[in-house]
Design a protein around this motif. Structure first.
Motif, short mmCIF file in Angstrom:
data_model
loop_
_atom_site.label_atom_id
_atom_site.label_comp_id
_atom_site.label_asym_id
_atom_site.label_seq_id
_atom_site.Cartn_x
_atom_site.Cartn_y
_atom_site.Cartn_z
N GLY A 35 0.74 -1.17 -0.03
CA GLY A 35 -0.09 0.10 0.13
C GLY A 35 0.93 1.20 0.18
O GLY A 35 0.60 2.30 -0.57
N ARG A 38 1.12 4.19 -2.81
CA ARG A 38 0.91 5.55 -2.57
C ARG A 38 2.17 6.27 -2.89
O ARG A 38 1.91 7.50 -3.49
CB ARG A 38 0.71 5.87 -0.79
N THR A 54 -2.60 -7.83 0.39
CA THR A 54 -3.84 -8.69 0.68
C THR A 54 -3.40 -10.15 0.13
O THR A 54 -3.79 -11.00 0.50
CB THR A 54 -4.92 -8.10 0.10
N ASP A 57 -4.89 7.40 2.58
CA ASP A 57 -6.02 7.18 1.28
C ASP A 57 -7.30 8.29 1.45
O ASP A 57 -8.01 8.52 0.50
CB ASP A 57 -6.60 5.84 1.01
N PHE A 109 -14.27 2.72 2.27
CA PHE A 109 -13.65 1.58 2.75
C PHE A 109 -14.19 0.27 2.71
O PHE A 109 -13.91 -0.93 2.36
CB PHE A 109 -12.91 1.79 4.02
N ARG A 141 -14.40 -0.94 -0.73
CA ARG A 141 -13.23 -1.63 -0.98
C ARG A 141 -13.05 -3.24 -0.54
O ARG A 141 -12.62 -3.96 -1.10
CB ARG A 141 -12.16 -0.84 -0.42
N GLN A 200 0.70 3.81 6.88
CA GLN A 200 -0.63 3.14 6.74
C GLN A 200 -1.39 4.18 7.42
O GLN A 200 -1.35 4.45 8.66
CB GLN A 200 -0.88 1.95 7.56
#
Ligand SMILES: Nc1ncnc2c1ncn2[C@@H]1O[C@H](COP(=O)(O)OP(=O)(O)OP(=O)(O)O)[C@@H](O)[C@H]1O
Ligand SMILES: O=P(O)(O)OC[C@H]1O[C@](O)(CO)[C@@H](O)[C@@H]1O
Length: 356
Positions: free
Chosen positions: A131, A135, A187, A237, A250, A253, A356
């Motif tokens: 992640g 980004r 993930t 995010d 989210f 998502r 994060q």
């Protein structure tokens, strides 16, 4: 094949983790670790399951109708050897698996600390987060629409690239002896992804002795997941995005991931020849499968491996109580149902973030 299951009592539907029982007796390992009676069962994962059933979540709190919870089903306990790794040239790659907001990043941050302090010679552990790579390489704000799957989707392909780049960094650090244990935080939701990551690892394995392990982090408890999503909606995010919009996005998502998620199966593990550990609902259940490790040069006696196992089995007594107390306080004071009016995600360019 023989399958084993150990259970304390018949499993209830949904999670049975009790906030109040845990925090009333945070130090009482005895009351949290009762004796298990082994019984033979059939199980798709061909794993030893251990389920700790003496904690039950007081209330299920859900405000998103589409949310689903899976039936709890597992079991387990493992003892670690007291000996710790000293001076071996074996390196470790831990591949995480788990839906967004299941707690992967939190758990591996704790694992890193556990491994670092648990080894005499202070083994070097690093977490590589896909992640964060996304980004930094793709600084546009990623709403749930970004998380497409499949090789025909541009964003799906992009995410594969980010994952490969993240693993390349990890492998580079193992090869250059900058770290001993690299943890890939993504993930890793599909079989194709996991297979391709393993091929990438194998490509460097001739020069570096790398042992690979799959660690899955699952959150099937609706209240826990709702809380986790609330926290995720505050991450990089969603800077400057209203809370309700962010939480709903989210959730979306997570739903996209759920619809594409391919659970790790016994067949897959046999083909990848990897050992597997899964922690469900902060240690309420543990599933493991070490069958296939026997076919490789993987040592089940390896001190690092044993430490990772003991981290997972100790999680519910060492780490879960603090989390459950936070959860309780969240539902007592902070929690508020989402407003029902649909709110559009404000698609502005996102700040690049490194955390994060
Ligand atoms: N075991 C835990 N202990 C404490 N807090 C937790 C735990 N699991 C989840 N949380 C809370 O939930 C939030 C989301 O968890 P986390 O970021 O670890 O999930 P994740 O699976 O890494 O998500 P993503 O894949 O989207 O990055 C955390 O910021 C934390 O507040
Ligand atoms: O590419 P994967 O395996 O979905 O994992 C990486 C993604 O997982 C997430 O952590 C999911 O929330 C994103 O931040 C990140 O882009």
């Amino acid at each position: 094949m023989t399958f084993f299951r150990r259970s304390l009592q018949s499993s209830k539907s949904n999670s049975t983790t009790s906030i109040s029982s845990l925090y009333a007796t945070p130090n009482s390992v005895d009351t949290l670790t009762p004796e298990f009676v082994p019984e033979v069962i059939d199980d798709e994962l061909n794993s030893l399951h251990f389920k700790f059933t003496n904690f039950a979540l007081d209330d299920e709190v859900v405000d998103i109708a589409s949310e689903t919870a899976t039936e709890a089903s597992g079991v387990a306990t493992m003892k670690t050897s007291p000996s710790l790794r000293t001076g071996s040239d074996v390196k470790w790659c831990v591949l995480l698996v788990g839906l967004p907001a299941s707690g992967k990043s939190t758990v591996v941050r704790q694992l890193k600390q556990y491994l670092t302090t648990g080894t005499k010679q202070k083994c070097r552990v690093e977490i590589y987060n896909a992640g964060n790579v996304r980004r930094s390489q793709h600084p546009k704000r990623a709403d749930s629409g970004f998380f497409e799957f499949g090789s025909t989707s541009t964003n799906g392909r992009l995410r594969e690239t980010f994952a490969r780049d993240t693993l390349a960094m990890l492998l580079g650090d193992l090869q250059n002896d900058h770290v001993d244990i690299g943890i890939l935080d993504a993930t890793n939701s599909t079989r194709e992804r996991r297979k391709s990551l393993l091929e990438q690892i194998h490509a460097v394995s001739p020069s570096t002795n790398i042992q690979t392990l799959i660690l899955e982090v699952q959150c099937t408890n609706k209240s826990m997941r709702r809380f986790n999503i609330e926290r995720k909606a505050q991450n990089a995010d969603y800077i400057h995005i209203p809370r309700d919009v962010a939480v709903k996005d989210f959730f979306n998502r997570v739903q996209v991931y759920e619809s594409h998620f391919e659970p790790v199966s016994a067949q897959e593990l046999a083909s990848l020849k990897l050992p597997y550990l899964s922690m469900i609902n902060v240690g309420e259940e543990i599933i493991y499968n070490f069958e296939n490790a026997k076919q490789t040069d993987f040592s089940l006696e390896d001190p690092i491996f044993l430490l990772i196992c003991s981290f997972v089995t100790e999680y519910r007594t060492q780490y879960a109580p603090t989390y459950l107390m936070t959860l309780k306080s969240f539902y007592a004071s902070e929690y508020a149902p989402l407003v029902s009016t649909p709110l559009a995600f404000a698609a502005t360019s996102a700040e690049t973030a490194s955390t994060q």
